[in-house]
Design a protein around this motif. Structure first.
Motif, mmCIF file in Angstrom:
data_model
loop_
_atom_site.group_PDB
_atom_site.id
_atom_site.type_symbol
_atom_site.label_atom_id
_atom_site.label_comp_id
_atom_site.label_asym_id
_atom_site.label_seq_id
_atom_site.Cartn_x
_atom_site.Cartn_y
_atom_site.Cartn_z
ATOM 1 N N GLY A 144 -28.752 18.116 -30.182
ATOM 2 C CA GLY A 144 -29.251 19.476 -30.363
ATOM 3 C C GLY A 144 -30.546 19.503 -31.161
ATOM 4 N N LYS A 145 -31.482 20.343 -30.719
ATOM 5 C CA LYS A 145 -32.749 20.449 -31.442
ATOM 6 C C LYS A 145 -32.527 20.961 -32.870
ATOM 7 C CE LYS A 145 -37.372 22.322 -31.382
ATOM 8 N NZ LYS A 145 -38.485 22.871 -30.627
ATOM 9 N N ASP A 146 -31.589 21.902 -33.049
ATOM 10 C CA ASP A 146 -31.335 22.424 -34.392
ATOM 11 C C ASP A 146 -30.850 21.327 -35.342
ATOM 12 O OD1 ASP A 146 -32.140 24.929 -33.637
ATOM 13 O OD2 ASP A 146 -30.137 25.832 -33.633
ATOM 14 N N GLU A 147 -30.037 20.422 -34.827
ATOM 15 C CA GLU A 147 -29.573 19.305 -35.679
ATOM 16 C C GLU A 147 -30.780 18.509 -36.185
ATOM 17 O OE1 GLU A 147 -25.316 18.289 -33.471
ATOM 18 O OE2 GLU A 147 -27.088 17.119 -32.966
ATOM 19 N N ARG A 148 -31.705 18.270 -35.284
ATOM 20 C CA ARG A 148 -32.887 17.476 -35.666
ATOM 21 C C ARG A 148 -33.769 18.255 -36.640
ATOM 22 N NH1 ARG A 148 -32.353 16.662 -29.843
ATOM 23 N NH2 ARG A 148 -34.121 18.010 -29.399
ATOM 24 N N SER A 149 -33.949 19.544 -36.374
ATOM 25 C CA SER A 149 -34.766 20.359 -37.271
ATOM 26 C C SER A 149 -34.156 20.381 -38.674
ATOM 27 C CB SER A 149 -34.868 21.800 -36.743
ATOM 28 O OG SER A 149 -35.542 21.820 -35.505
ATOM 29 N N ALA A 150 -32.833 20.535 -38.736
ATOM 30 C CA ALA A 150 -32.157 20.612 -40.033
ATOM 31 C C ALA A 150 -32.357 19.320 -40.828
ATOM 32 C CB ALA A 150 -30.672 20.895 -39.835
ATOM 33 N N LEU A 151 -32.207 18.180 -40.157
ATOM 34 C CA LEU A 151 -32.326 16.916 -40.901
ATOM 35 C C LEU A 151 -33.778 16.590 -41.234
ATOM 36 C CD1 LEU A 151 -29.498 14.493 -39.900
ATOM 37 C CD2 LEU A 151 -29.460 16.623 -41.160
ATOM 38 N N ARG A 152 -34.709 17.014 -40.381
ATOM 39 C CA ARG A 152 -36.133 16.844 -40.741
ATOM 40 C C ARG A 152 -36.438 17.663 -41.993
ATOM 41 N NH1 ARG A 152 -39.350 18.906 -35.846
ATOM 42 N NH2 ARG A 152 -41.144 18.290 -37.093
ATOM 43 N N TRP A 153 -35.886 18.853 -42.038
ATOM 44 C CA TRP A 153 -36.125 19.750 -43.177
ATOM 45 C C TRP A 153 -35.520 19.167 -44.458
ATOM 46 C CZ3 TRP A 153 -33.489 22.565 -46.808
ATOM 47 C CH2 TRP A 153 -34.141 23.674 -47.381
ATOM 48 N N ARG A 168 -24.938 14.965 -20.295
ATOM 49 C CA ARG A 168 -26.349 15.079 -19.919
ATOM 50 C C ARG A 168 -26.761 16.546 -19.806
ATOM 51 N NH1 ARG A 168 -30.171 11.502 -17.881
ATOM 52 N NH2 ARG A 168 -28.646 9.843 -18.066
ATOM 53 N N ALA A 169 -25.830 17.384 -19.314
ATOM 54 C CA ALA A 169 -26.132 18.819 -19.184
ATOM 55 C C ALA A 169 -26.272 19.483 -20.562
ATOM 56 C CB ALA A 169 -25.036 19.504 -18.373
ATOM 57 N N GLN A 170 -25.537 18.986 -21.550
ATOM 58 C CA GLN A 170 -25.602 19.578 -22.901
ATOM 59 C C GLN A 170 -26.805 19.093 -23.704
ATOM 60 O OE1 GLN A 170 -21.923 18.619 -24.948
ATOM 61 N NE2 GLN A 170 -20.702 19.319 -23.216
ATOM 62 N N PHE A 171 -27.322 17.951 -23.344
ATOM 63 C CA PHE A 171 -28.346 17.270 -24.159
ATOM 64 C C PHE A 171 -29.680 18.028 -24.155
ATOM 65 C CE2 PHE A 171 -31.702 13.948 -24.379
ATOM 66 C CZ PHE A 171 -31.425 13.467 -25.647
ATOM 67 N N GLN A 172 -30.228 18.255 -25.322
ATOM 68 C CA GLN A 172 -31.554 18.871 -25.443
ATOM 69 C C GLN A 172 -32.549 17.780 -25.828
ATOM 70 O OE1 GLN A 172 -30.628 21.770 -28.551
ATOM 71 N NE2 GLN A 172 -30.387 23.383 -27.021
ATOM 72 N N ALA A 173 -33.337 17.342 -24.856
ATOM 73 C CA ALA A 173 -34.312 16.274 -25.141
ATOM 74 C C ALA A 173 -35.368 16.794 -26.110
ATOM 75 C CB ALA A 173 -34.961 15.810 -23.847
ATOM 76 N N PRO A 174 -35.842 15.946 -27.025
ATOM 77 C CA PRO A 174 -36.888 16.373 -27.956
ATOM 78 C C PRO A 174 -38.184 16.718 -27.218
ATOM 79 C CG PRO A 174 -35.979 14.235 -28.588
ATOM 80 C CD PRO A 174 -35.438 14.555 -27.237
ATOM 81 N N ASP A 175 -38.896 17.711 -27.716
ATOM 82 C CA ASP A 175 -40.193 18.049 -27.123
ATOM 83 C C ASP A 175 -41.308 17.291 -27.866
ATOM 84 O OD1 ASP A 175 -40.736 19.513 -29.487
ATOM 85 O OD2 ASP A 175 -39.741 21.273 -28.648
ATOM 86 N N ASP A 176 -42.529 17.421 -27.350
ATOM 87 C CA ASP A 176 -43.660 16.675 -27.915
ATOM 88 C C ASP A 176 -43.889 17.012 -29.385
ATOM 89 O OD1 ASP A 176 -44.048 15.372 -25.600
ATOM 90 O OD2 ASP A 176 -45.740 16.605 -24.911
ATOM 91 N N GLU A 177 -43.702 18.276 -29.730
ATOM 92 C CA GLU A 177 -43.925 18.688 -31.118
ATOM 93 C C GLU A 177 -42.977 17.975 -32.075
ATOM 94 O OE1 GLU A 177 -44.177 22.869 -31.814
ATOM 95 O OE2 GLU A 177 -46.254 22.763 -31.092
ATOM 96 N N GLU A 178 -41.730 17.870 -31.666
ATOM 97 C CA GLU A 178 -40.773 17.155 -32.523
ATOM 98 C C GLU A 178 -41.162 15.692 -32.661
ATOM 99 O OE1 GLU A 178 -37.175 18.635 -30.174
ATOM 100 O OE2 GLU A 178 -36.359 18.109 -32.130
ATOM 101 N N LEU A 179 -41.555 15.086 -31.533
ATOM 102 C CA LEU A 179 -41.887 13.657 -31.558
ATOM 103 C C LEU A 179 -43.127 13.392 -32.394
ATOM 104 C CD1 LEU A 179 -41.112 12.822 -27.822
ATOM 105 C CD2 LEU A 179 -39.720 12.291 -29.828
ATOM 106 N N ARG A 180 -44.042 14.370 -32.425
ATOM 107 C CA ARG A 180 -45.248 14.234 -33.253
ATOM 108 C C ARG A 180 -44.985 14.571 -34.714
ATOM 109 N NH1 ARG A 180 -48.038 17.061 -29.188
ATOM 110 N NH2 ARG A 180 -47.946 18.919 -30.493
ATOM 111 N N GLY A 181 -43.822 15.133 -35.005
ATOM 112 C CA GLY A 181 -43.528 15.525 -36.383
ATOM 113 C C GLY A 181 -44.262 16.782 -36.800
#
Ligand SMILES: Nc1ncnc2c1ncn2[C@@H]1O[C@H](COP(=O)(O)OP(=O)(O)OP(=O)(O)O)[C@@H](O)[C@H]1O
Ligand SMILES: [Mg+2]
Length: 205
Positions: free
Chosen positions: A94-103, A151-164
């Motif tokens: 989930g993108k939110d999971e990644r955003s939370a841990l980046r934060w 695979r249907a549930q998976f939210q692939a990271p977008d370019d912005e996330e990969l660039r930080g």
């Protein structure tokens, strides 16, 4: 707190720890890559599957997994705060999971890096089948139907996330990403604040 005794590091090798978030579907090669970073980046590798399998065998109860992951986040973020590079080998669908841990990484004075390992369906099937045949004691069985559902549930990271790039705002019903994370992972205390004073390496006034 002791800023006068600790001037800004001049050695380019000294700086904030890096928190790596390994993103990918089962069989994408996350643990393989995490083990490489463990060596190349002298990082603390946190792989929930190793704990989950040790504690619960092949039952893999989702509520217990969330508890295991939350404690690993707490432990890993403390290590990052102390200056150790950390690899979270979680999957992070989930993108939110990644955003939370980046934060949270930012709140403890660390940098973060989203690492995405894409994999197509056929290759994924080949790898998880082969892995389960060779190491059944260290991996979970995965059916074709499960692979499709995931695979249907998976939210692939977008370019912005990969660039930080800038972390998106927390969903409106939450005060902070720390609070969001403590609801997602109930064993993780809502204890992170994002003041500049929290970051040893912040250049903000
Ligand atoms: N780049 C690669 N090329 C080919 N095979 C690979 C590659 N990376 C990993 N593998 C193999 O694919 C299988 C799955 O790799 P790995 O266990 O690292 O995936 P994973 O993403 O951690 O999976 P899981 O989410 O189930 O933990 C293993 O048998 C591994 O040896
Ligand atoms: Mg793995």
């Amino acid at each position: 707190m002791y800023a006068h005794k600790h001037p800004e590091p001049t050695d380019p090798r000294v700086g904030p720890a890096i928190v790596y978030l390994i993103v990918g579907l089962p069989g994408a090669g996350k643990t393989t890559h995490a083990k490489e970073l463990e060596i190349s980046a002298s990082a603390l590798r946190l792989t929930p599957d190793e704990w989950q399998i040790l504690l619960f065998g092949d039952q893999n109860p989702p509520d217990k997994r969330d508890l295991v992951e939350g404690k690993l986040v707490q432990l890993g973020m403390r290590a990052a705060e102390l200056g150790t590079n950390v690899v979270f080998d979680f999957g992070f669908w989930g993108k939110d999971e990644r955003s939370a841990l980046r934060w949270i990484a930012g709140a403890v004075g660390a940098r973060s890096q989203v690492v995405y390992l894409p994999i197509d369906h056929e290759e994924q099937r080949r790898r998880v089948t082969n892995r389960f045949a060779t190491t059944p004691d260290r991996t979970f069985h995965m059916s074709d139907v499960e692979l499709e559902q995931w695979r249907a549930q998976f939210q692939a990271p977008d370019d912005e996330e990969l660039r930080g790039s800038q972390i998106p705002p927390v969903p409106p019903e939450h005060a902070t990403w720390s609070e969001w994370a403590s609801q997602r992972w109930p064993s993780l205390p809502d204890q992170y604040a994002t003041t500049a004073a929290n970051s040893r390496y912040s250049h903000e006034p």
